[in-house]
Design a protein around this motif. Structure first.
Motif, short mmCIF file in Angstrom:
data_model
loop_
_atom_site.label_atom_id
_atom_site.label_comp_id
_atom_site.label_asym_id
_atom_site.label_seq_id
_atom_site.Cartn_x
_atom_site.Cartn_y
_atom_site.Cartn_z
N HIS A 22 4.33 16.80 -2.37
CA HIS A 22 3.40 16.85 -1.24
C HIS A 22 1.80 16.36 -1.63
O HIS A 22 1.37 15.85 -0.56
CB HIS A 22 3.34 18.29 -0.56
N ALA A 23 1.29 16.55 -2.64
CA ALA A 23 -0.07 16.25 -2.87
C ALA A 23 0.14 14.61 -3.02
O ALA A 23 -0.89 14.12 -2.53
CB ALA A 23 -0.32 16.94 -4.38
N VAL A 24 0.91 14.07 -3.65
CA VAL A 24 0.87 12.63 -3.63
C VAL A 24 1.21 12.15 -2.26
O VAL A 24 0.34 11.22 -1.91
CB VAL A 24 2.62 12.13 -4.68
N TYR A 25 1.84 12.50 -1.29
CA TYR A 25 2.05 11.90 -0.21
C TYR A 25 0.79 12.23 0.71
O TYR A 25 0.32 11.47 1.53
CB TYR A 25 3.16 12.45 0.80
N ALA A 26 -0.02 13.28 0.52
CA ALA A 26 -0.95 13.68 1.23
C ALA A 26 -2.27 12.57 0.84
O ALA A 26 -3.00 11.95 1.52
CB ALA A 26 -1.78 14.96 0.87
N ASP A 27 -2.28 12.22 -0.51
CA ASP A 27 -3.21 11.22 -1.26
C ASP A 27 -2.96 9.75 -0.47
O ASP A 27 -3.67 9.06 -0.35
CB ASP A 27 -3.19 11.18 -2.61
N GLU A 29 -1.27 9.29 2.37
CA GLU A 29 -1.88 9.10 3.78
C GLU A 29 -3.44 9.02 3.72
O GLU A 29 -3.69 8.36 4.91
CB GLU A 29 -1.63 10.75 4.36
N ARG A 30 -4.12 9.57 2.94
CA ARG A 30 -5.61 9.30 2.94
C ARG A 30 -5.77 7.75 2.46
O ARG A 30 -6.73 7.09 3.04
CB ARG A 30 -6.35 10.19 2.11
N ALA A 31 -5.32 7.16 1.43
CA ALA A 31 -5.45 6.19 0.73
C ALA A 31 -4.97 4.83 1.77
O ALA A 31 -5.50 3.70 1.67
CB ALA A 31 -5.24 6.09 -0.69
N ARG A 32 -3.93 4.91 2.42
CA ARG A 32 -3.08 4.09 3.25
C ARG A 32 -3.05 2.66 2.33
O ARG A 32 -3.38 1.62 2.67
CB ARG A 32 -3.61 3.88 4.40
N PRO A 33 -2.48 2.77 1.07
CA PRO A 33 -2.49 1.44 0.55
C PRO A 33 -1.54 0.43 0.83
O PRO A 33 -0.49 0.70 1.47
CB PRO A 33 -1.91 1.89 -0.97
N HIS A 34 -2.00 -0.87 0.97
CA HIS A 34 -1.52 -1.88 1.59
C HIS A 34 -0.30 -2.13 0.84
O HIS A 34 -0.11 -2.24 -0.28
CB HIS A 34 -2.42 -3.12 1.87
N GLY A 35 0.78 -2.61 1.60
CA GLY A 35 2.10 -3.24 0.87
C GLY A 35 2.74 -2.10 0.35
O GLY A 35 3.67 -2.85 -0.48
N PRO A 63 0.38 0.46 -6.03
CA PRO A 63 -0.64 1.06 -5.68
C PRO A 63 -0.79 2.71 -6.06
O PRO A 63 -1.48 3.24 -6.58
CB PRO A 63 -1.24 0.80 -4.37
N HIS A 64 0.55 3.49 -5.84
CA HIS A 64 0.55 4.79 -6.13
C HIS A 64 0.30 5.37 -7.46
O HIS A 64 -0.09 6.33 -7.60
CB HIS A 64 1.84 5.33 -5.46
N HIS A 65 0.47 4.28 -8.36
CA HIS A 65 0.40 4.58 -9.77
C HIS A 65 -1.05 5.05 -10.17
O HIS A 65 -1.23 5.47 -11.20
CB HIS A 65 0.73 3.52 -10.60
N LEU A 67 -2.89 6.65 -8.31
CA LEU A 67 -3.41 8.05 -7.65
C LEU A 67 -3.26 9.16 -8.70
O LEU A 67 -2.52 9.26 -9.53
CB LEU A 67 -2.57 8.40 -6.44
N SER A 68 -4.42 10.01 -8.65
CA SER A 68 -4.25 11.11 -9.87
C SER A 68 -3.23 12.11 -9.44
O SER A 68 -2.47 12.74 -10.34
CB SER A 68 -5.73 11.69 -9.95
N SER A 69 -2.93 12.31 -8.12
CA SER A 69 -1.89 13.11 -7.84
C SER A 69 -0.43 12.61 -8.26
O SER A 69 0.27 13.55 -9.00
CB SER A 69 -1.70 13.50 -6.34
N PHE A 70 -0.17 11.23 -8.43
CA PHE A 70 1.03 10.73 -8.68
C PHE A 70 0.92 10.88 -10.25
O PHE A 70 2.19 11.08 -10.85
CB PHE A 70 1.03 9.46 -8.38
N GLN A 71 -0.13 10.49 -10.84
CA GLN A 71 0.01 10.67 -12.52
C GLN A 71 0.24 11.91 -12.92
O GLN A 71 0.91 12.36 -13.80
CB GLN A 71 -1.47 10.27 -12.84
N ARG A 72 -0.29 13.14 -11.81
CA ARG A 72 0.10 14.48 -12.44
C ARG A 72 1.45 14.61 -12.22
O ARG A 72 2.32 15.23 -12.90
CB ARG A 72 -0.79 15.47 -11.68
N TYR A 73 2.02 14.20 -11.21
CA TYR A 73 3.57 14.18 -10.80
C TYR A 73 4.26 13.68 -12.14
O TYR A 73 5.28 14.11 -12.62
CB TYR A 73 3.95 13.74 -9.56
#
Length: 99
Positions: A22-27, A29-35, A63-65, A67-73
């Protein structure tokens, strides 16, 4: 590039896994990385998860790589998985009404 990642977490750690996602998806949603298209599914209410990721270029550089939330996950997966992530590269043969 499309990839599918499948993994299973310990039953007592499913809630932790979902909270981290959920934290990854929230980030995202905020970042909205293209592609990037990124979907995660929990299979049959179990501890098994399936992620489908579509990105431009090399999936390792998606791009999700960054995100700090993705790195924590990703770090947590090494502790909570009973079956570690397995990555499969997908070559589309056909599709019907996919977005």
């Amino acid at each position: 590039m499309r990839v599918m990642i499948r993994y299973t977490v310990r039953p007592e750690r499913v809630g932790q896994s979902v909270a981290l996602l959920h934290a990854v998806y929230a980030d995202l949603e905020r970042a909205r990385p293209h592609g990037l298209r990124y979907d995660t599914f929990r299979l049959d209410g179990s501890g098994s998860f399936l992620a489908l990721i579509e990105s431009e270029g090399d999936p390792v550089a998606a791009p999700h790589h960054r995100l700090s939330s993705f790195q924590r996950y990703r770090t947590a997966l090494s502790e909570i998985c009973t079956e570690p992530p397995t990555v499969s590269y997908l070559d589309e043969v056909g599709s019907y009404r996919s977005e």
